[in-house]
Design an enzyme around this catalytic site. Structure first.
Site, short mmCIF file in Angstrom:
data_model
loop_
_atom_site.label_atom_id
_atom_site.label_comp_id
_atom_site.label_asym_id
_atom_site.label_seq_id
_atom_site.Cartn_x
_atom_site.Cartn_y
_atom_site.Cartn_z
N HIS A 81 38.43 44.26 40.01
CA HIS A 81 37.82 44.53 41.30
C HIS A 81 36.33 44.19 41.21
O HIS A 81 35.67 44.60 40.25
CB HIS A 81 38.02 46.00 41.68
CG HIS A 81 37.41 46.34 42.99
ND1 HIS A 81 37.94 45.89 44.19
CD2 HIS A 81 36.30 47.04 43.32
CE1 HIS A 81 37.18 46.31 45.18
NE2 HIS A 81 36.17 47.01 44.69
N THR A 125 47.31 51.72 40.14
CA THR A 125 48.07 52.86 40.65
C THR A 125 48.43 52.50 42.08
O THR A 125 48.02 51.44 42.58
CB THR A 125 47.23 54.16 40.65
OG1 THR A 125 46.15 54.01 41.58
CG2 THR A 125 46.69 54.49 39.27
N ASP A 127 42.53 50.07 44.47
CA ASP A 127 41.29 50.05 43.68
C ASP A 127 40.97 51.39 43.02
O ASP A 127 39.80 51.75 42.82
CB ASP A 127 40.10 49.57 44.53
CG ASP A 127 40.33 48.16 45.06
OD1 ASP A 127 40.99 47.38 44.36
OD2 ASP A 127 39.87 47.85 46.18
C1 GRF Z 1 37.35 37.91 42.38
O1 GRF Z 1 36.03 38.25 42.70
C2 GRF Z 1 38.20 39.13 42.25
O2 GRF Z 1 37.57 40.20 41.64
C3 GRF Z 1 38.45 39.43 43.71
O3 GRF Z 1 38.69 38.18 44.29
C4 GRF Z 1 38.01 37.19 43.56
C5 GRF Z 1 39.04 36.20 43.09
O4 GRF Z 1 38.45 35.09 42.50
N1 GRF Z 1 39.44 40.42 43.92
P1 GRF Z 1 39.31 34.06 41.66
O5 GRF Z 1 40.51 33.67 42.53
O6 GRF Z 1 39.72 34.70 40.38
O7 GRF Z 1 38.40 32.89 41.46
#
Ligand code: GRF
Length: 217
Positions: free
Chosen positions: A115, A147, A151
């Site tokens: 996240h 879970t 998040d």
């Molecule tokens: C990342 O910032 C991830 O944390 C979020 O969406 C983005 C995905 O980026 N949930 P990628 O597809 O891994 O380049």
């Protein structure tokens, strides 16, 4: 010393897949404790799927639009796909879809998510915009066990970056992304090797050295 067999990992994505690439790269090391056996997406047009198949990985797409409101039907098909590939550990890498309690129950303790914020701050979407609005000076990323609450889950790893004067959401997102690419392969290695174990709501990570560093911004 006999080596443990590598854990069979499935990666789920919804977009460009830069975190997936960081995992693919890390997993090339002979002593990495996990191997990626399949990459799946809820979006057939996810850019990361092409990248994964170019690299020779098995891929699948389950178009969530074909399931309407039936989340459990999607999750049952997803579950079946993962079993086909004998997936043991599931990694959500920019997978923008909530999974049902049924699915989370089947995969209890075996799914990790990344996240783009320092949880429990800023769960949900638009984390970088919200971090800028709130004026936090330190922002970052979190890897946690999944879970059924979005998040929320025992935290395996976090990485922090400063928020700089004049940052816009894209600049901040790019800075956080560099941290994501660092912590995700490490967190997966800790889980796959059995070094990261859930203890209540905390995760114990064996061999993690207290560096005693402060992060001040
Ligand atoms: C990342 O910032 C991830 O944390 C979020 O969406 C983005 C995905 O980026 N949930 P990628 O597809 O891994 O380049």
């Amino acid at each position: 010393m006999s080596m443990q067999p590598k854990k069979r990992v499935g990666v789920l994505i919804s977009g460009r897949g830069s975190n997936m690439v960081s995992l693919i790269e890390a997993a090339k090391a002979a002593d990495y404790p996990a191997e990626i056996v399949v990459v799946g997406s809820n979006r057939p047009d996810a850019k990361g799927l092409d990248r994964a198949s170019d690299e020779g990985f098995a891929t699948f797409a389950l178009d969530h639009k074909l399931y309407g409101k039936d989340r459990e039907a999607f999750d049952r098909d997803l579950h079946a796909k993962l079993l086909e590939h004998n997936v043991e550990l599931l990694v959500l890498a920019g997978f923008m879809r909530l999974l049902t309690p049924w699915f989370v129950d089947q995969w209890q303790g075996r799914v990790i998510n990344i996240h783009p914020a320092l949880l429990p701050s800023f769960p949900g979407l638009h984390t970088h915009e919200r971090a800028l609005e709130e004026g936090v000076r330190i922002h970052g990323a979190t890897v946690h066990f999944l879970t059924s609450e979005m998040d929320v889950g025992p935290i395996i790893a976090q990485g922090a970056v400063p928020v700089l004067d004049g940052d816009n959401p894209d600049e901040l997102a790019a800075r956080v992304l560099t941290v994501e690419h660092e912590i995700y392969p490490k967190a997966l290695a800790a889980v796959a090797s059995g070094k990261a174990t859930i203890d209540g709501f905390r995760v114990k990570v064996e061999g993690m050295k207290p560096e005693g560093k402060k992060i001040i911004s």
